[in-house]
Design an enzyme around this catalytic site. Structure first.
Site, PDB file in Angstrom:
ATOM      1  N   LEU A  79       0.744  -1.256   0.261  1.00  0.00           N
ATOM      2  CA  LEU A  79      -0.353  -0.524   0.190  1.00  0.00           C
ATOM      3  C   LEU A  79       0.862   1.537   0.349  1.00  0.00           C
ATOM      4  CD1 LEU A  79      -3.061  -1.516   2.996  1.00  0.00           C
ATOM      5  CD2 LEU A  79      -3.184  -1.168   0.173  1.00  0.00           C
ATOM      6  N   ARG A  80       2.255   0.954  -0.260  1.00  0.00           N
ATOM      7  CA  ARG A  80       3.120   1.922  -0.297  1.00  0.00           C
ATOM      8  C   ARG A  80       2.844   3.185   0.796  1.00  0.00           C
ATOM      9  NH1 ARG A  80       5.842  -1.090  -3.566  1.00  0.00           N
ATOM     10  NH2 ARG A  80       4.615  -1.113  -4.845  1.00  0.00           N
ATOM     11  N   ASN A 110       7.489  -3.041   3.118  1.00  0.00           N
ATOM     12  CA  ASN A 110       8.466  -3.022   2.621  1.00  0.00           C
ATOM     13  C   ASN A 110       8.153  -1.467   2.691  1.00  0.00           C
ATOM     14  OD1 ASN A 110       6.636  -3.427   1.038  1.00  0.00           O
ATOM     15  ND2 ASN A 110       7.896  -3.396  -1.102  1.00  0.00           N
ATOM     16  N   HIS A 195       9.424 -14.909  -0.304  1.00  0.00           N
ATOM     17  CA  HIS A 195       9.166 -14.540  -1.793  1.00  0.00           C
ATOM     18  C   HIS A 195      10.366 -15.567  -2.604  1.00  0.00           C
ATOM     19  CE1 HIS A 195       9.421 -12.250  -5.041  1.00  0.00           C
ATOM     20  NE2 HIS A 195      10.955 -12.329  -5.144  1.00  0.00           N
ATOM     21  N   HIS A 248       3.095 -16.270  -4.008  1.00  0.00           N
ATOM     22  CA  HIS A 248       3.501 -16.045  -5.349  1.00  0.00           C
ATOM     23  C   HIS A 248       4.439 -17.319  -5.755  1.00  0.00           C
ATOM     24  CE1 HIS A 248       7.480 -14.084  -4.771  1.00  0.00           C
ATOM     25  NE2 HIS A 248       6.478 -12.996  -4.721  1.00  0.00           N
ATOM     26  N   ASP A 321      -0.891  -9.578  -5.134  1.00  0.00           N
ATOM     27  CA  ASP A 321       0.117  -9.087  -5.400  1.00  0.00           C
ATOM     28  C   ASP A 321       0.442  -7.532  -5.304  1.00  0.00           C
ATOM     29  OD1 ASP A 321       3.128  -9.062  -4.683  1.00  0.00           O
ATOM     30  OD2 ASP A 321       3.557 -10.231  -6.383  1.00  0.00           O
ATOM     31  N   HIS A 325       2.420   0.656  -8.349  1.00  0.00           N
ATOM     32  CA  HIS A 325       3.508   2.402  -9.076  1.00  0.00           C
ATOM     33  C   HIS A 325       3.430   3.057 -10.154  1.00  0.00           C
ATOM     34  CE1 HIS A 325       6.919  -0.987  -7.975  1.00  0.00           C
ATOM     35  NE2 HIS A 325       6.492  -1.996  -8.711  1.00  0.00           N
ATOM     36  N   GLY A 340       6.191  -5.573 -11.354  1.00  0.00           N
ATOM     37  CA  GLY A 340       4.681  -5.708 -10.405  1.00  0.00           C
ATOM     38  C   GLY A 340       3.889  -4.836 -10.724  1.00  0.00           C
TER      39      GLY A 340
END
Lengths: 448, 320
Positions: A79-80, A110, A195, A248, A321, A325, A340
């Site tokens: 969700l940044r 992240n 991952h 994934h 996922d 961007h 992504g």
């Protein structure tokens, strides 16, 4: 684990949903009837819920015979926020989620700063409460600063609500660190999410290794980079007895390794994302950066294997996922482009392709999107049962439309599905008995 | 927004020259014929000198190059165009935004043709979507280098009179080579049998699907070939990463008279330059006047680039 995000209290008006096809994978039910919601919880289900016995002050909605299912539980989103709010925020991300029928989601650590301490987990929980739409949870980083070296305070973060631990977009490369992480996680029975990609083998790669990469002159990532990491970890899972989740999954070889591990009785689960069963590497065409993903889109045989593994049940869950961007991250040469796609608003319609093609039943597909991820994450939602949270989604299963990124609620529009004809549309989404999304049916018809 | 309509002509029905892969054999043939015409023309031919008068050709090199850039510059000047050279340092293009920003800035100066080289595969395609003029790919990453393949083909055609039916071996760093990819596309389209010869670490996955025969033994691969095309091995790839040492590489994959003796008696030797003498090619072989056509390749480079500039600007001149 008490501080999980909660939506704020509101004078709870009872809600009655009538004339629905209630599909509940957890109870294996698919029946016509209604649902009564009292105090944010499901109070009654089935044919006995009628207009006549509805509480007088209740809001009554006729579902028109459409599918009423548990709201989707999306176990992997970015969700940044905090840090990259120009790409997505918790507000825009939850708008996108509710439009996509997602009522619970788990974001990756992240962010900037990285979620590797109690404050980070509490920040997400607070922002989730303020947002009042989808329920938002997070994973904690597995190692401090995502550096792959020192473990985070896993026990404390879990107490604050972290649902699992992962180094997000990178594998834990150091096998000794991974061994300790799994062994320590066993202490509190915590979920470790990997991952799966051998980082040295994938170094510098931009797409799936093979003929197309050769033609395009792009450095390739061999498909076996995925299974190598999974097989390494499975030895450690066997040693530690920890709960291990593979994110994934994208290759047939990885599916095979996970199938064997499950048969052996290891506590292994996995998910995949819609691109890996709906697209293959040819989508890259003439260097389309929207088709750059991590892991990369694979060849057609791997795509088929992923679709088959969902039907067979080797793959437990489907997650979006979601990776927003901005334009600048994608309008660059392919090797420089960020990997992504945004996925919250296409998760359901693209997954429904598997049902419409007849490769999975509706109950099975919805299980991968609701009850199974909830079960793995230890959440009480994702099912339609008396006493369960009233997180619900109303779906017109058959309505055809085209994916239109211009209409996305997400702040970013990086989707390879723009213009794709799909079938199945979210009509309404409810979280704790409150409607958080309603399709503007007429506007929608006008646009298409 | 250039004033002229940008409809491609029948002679060369493409707006840009981004690669060989999208061209038909007939289009390649026409470009080679035109280049052949320019190769025989005196440098000061007045008709040629008038062809692009008042037109602007911009050389935009995001990756350092002296030879290719000079070749394009001369080609444009021999056709009478105004030429500017722009070298963009690698550091300033680390951020991808700058590529498109640069493209749009340069586009605002309204060049008729942009000749672009970039270190990333696909970067020239991306740039071509943002500009109004024609774009010629002067090399993008490992992807394509179409004018190099055309000049190689012209060199062969002038020496041997044809392409059809020949047997060509491309030797060396196939994995990282745009020259190899463009040549494979061009030669296979023109009915040439192509072999690639490389150590397994420098082969590219699925290369055989591009219609070539793959050899890892140079002695077997060179047997009976008409042409030996050597590729440059980048220094940083020699010392341990892809091959153990220069000495070992030269021993097995360097072109010397001993290995060359397996090819046809008069087999030609080509190299796109710059050469690493003693690495991929023995000095004596490189300088063999009867066999090596390396200098001719450079000469044909100017003619081929004149032909490409001519072909891509025909729509501006209203001719065909």
């Amino acid at each position: 684990m008490s501080a999980a995000p909660k939506t704020p209290k509101k004078p709870a008006r009872p809600l009655v949903l009538l004339n629905a096809r209630i599909v509940d994978p957890a109870g294996n039910h698919d029946e016509r009837g209604g649902i009564l919601v009292l105090d944010e919880k499901i109070a009654a289900i089935g044919p006995e819920v009628t207009r006549d016995n509805a509480p007088t002050e209740a809001e009554v909605i006729d579902c028109g015979g459409n599918v009423l299912a548990p709201g989707l539980v999306d176990m992997r989103v970015q969700l940044r926020e905090p840090g990259d709010e120009h790409q997505e925020t918790i507000d825009t991300g939850s708008l996108a989620a509710s439009a996509g029928g997602v009522t619970s989601m788990v974001c990756l650590p992240n962010t900037n700063p990285i979620i590797d301490d109690v404050a980070g987990v509490e920040y997400i929980a607070r922002r989730a409460r303020e947002t009042k739409r989808a329920k938002i949870y997070c994973y904690g980083a597995l190692t401090q600063g995502l550096e792959g070296k020192d473990l985070v305070e896993m026990g404390l973060l879990a107490e604050c609500g972290a649902l699992g631990f992962t180094d997000a977009l990178q594998a834990v490369a150091d096998v000794m660190v991974m061994r300790r992480a799994l062994t320590y996680a066993r202490n509190f029975d915590l979920l470790i999410v990997q991952h799966p990609e051998e980082p040295r083998l994938a170094a510098g790669g931009a797409m799936n290794n093979g003929e197309l990469a050769t033609r395009l002159g792009l450095p390739g990532i061999p498909a076996c980079a995925e299974v190598m990491m999974i097989e390494r970890d499975l030895h450690l899972v066997r040693m530690s007895g920890a709960r291990y989740h593979v994110a994934h999954v994208s290759t047939a070889a990885a599916v095979e390794a996970i199938r064997r591990a499950k048969q052996e009785g290891l506590r292994v689960t996995c998910d995949t994302a819609p691109p890996y069963f709906s697209l293959n590497e040819n989508e890259i065409g003439d260097y389309r950066t929207f088709a750059r993903l991590s892991p990369p889109l694979r060849g057609e045989s791997d795509r088929r294997a992923i679709a088959a593994a969902i039907a067979e049940g080797v793959i437990d869950c489907i997650a979006s996922d979601h990776a927003p961007h901005d334009v600048e991250s994608k309008r660059v040469p392919f090797v420089q482009a960020a990997a992504g796609i945004v996925g919250l608003e296409t998760l359901l319609p693209v997954s429904l392709e598997l049902y419409h093609k007849g490769s999975v039943s509706l109950l099975h597909l919805l299980k991968c999107l609701t009850s199974r991820p909830a079960e793995i994450l230890g959440l009480p939602q994702g099912r339609i049962a008396k006493g369960a949270p009233a997180d619900l989604v109303l779906i017109d299963l058959d309505r055809p439309h085209r994916v239109d990124v211009a209409g996305f609620r997400s702040k970013s529009k990086n989707s390879p599905y723009d213009g794709r004809p799909v079938q199945g549309m979210v009509l309404r989404t409810f979280v704790d008995g409150r409607q958080v999304f309603g399709q503007q049916v007429f506007a929608q018809q006008g646009r298409n | 927004m250039s004033a002229e309509p940008r409809t491609p002509t029948a002679f060369f029905p493409h707006k840009h020259l981004l690669g060989i892969e999208g061209l038909s054999p007939a289009e390649i043939e026409r470009l080679l014929d035109l280049a052949n015409h320019y190769a025989d023309l005196p440098k000061d031919d007045t008709t040629a000198r008038a062809l692009l008068r008042g037109r602007t050709v911009m050389n935009v090199f995001f990756e350092a190059s002296t030879r290719t850039q000079t070749s394009f510059e001369l080609a444009a000047k021999r056709l009478g165009a105004d030429v500017t050279n722009m070298s963009v340092s690698t550091s300033s293009i680390k951020k991808g935004e700058t590529l498109l920003d640069t493209a749009m800035t340069l586009n605002a100066m309204r060049p008729d043709v942009m000749v672009v080289r970039h270190g990333d595969s696909g970067a020239v395609n991306l740039l071509s979507q943002k500009v109004d003029g024609a774009v010629i790919n002067a090399g993008d990453g490992r992807h394509e280098h179409p004018t190099q393949a055309l000049l190689d083909a012209l060199t062969i055609r002038r020496r041997l009179g044809r392409l059809q039916g020949l047997l060509v071996a491309i030797c060396g760093d196939i994995l990282h080579s745009r020259v190899a990819r463009s040549n494979i596309h061009l030669l296979t389209k023109m009915g040439v049998r192509v072999r690639v010869i490389a150590p397994t670490t420098l082969l590219s996955s699925g290369i055989e699907r591009m219609g070539v025969e793959v050899f890892t033994d140079m002695r077997k691969g060179l047997k009976d070939v008409d042409i030996v095309m050597m590729l440059r091995l980048q220094l940083e790839r020699m010392q341990g990463a892809y091959v153990p040492s220069i000495r070992e590489y030269f021993h097995f994959f360097g072109l010397d008279y001993d290995k060359l003796s397996l090819a046809k008696p008069n087999a030609l030797i080509m190299h796109p330059g710059p050469m690493n003498r003693g690495v991929e090619i023995d000095s004596e072989v490189a300088d063999d006047i009867n066999r090596s056509v390396i200098r001719e390749q450079v000469e044909m480079g100017v003619a081929v680039r004149m032909a490409c500039l001519d072909a891509l600007t025909r729509n501006l001149r209203g001719g065909n």
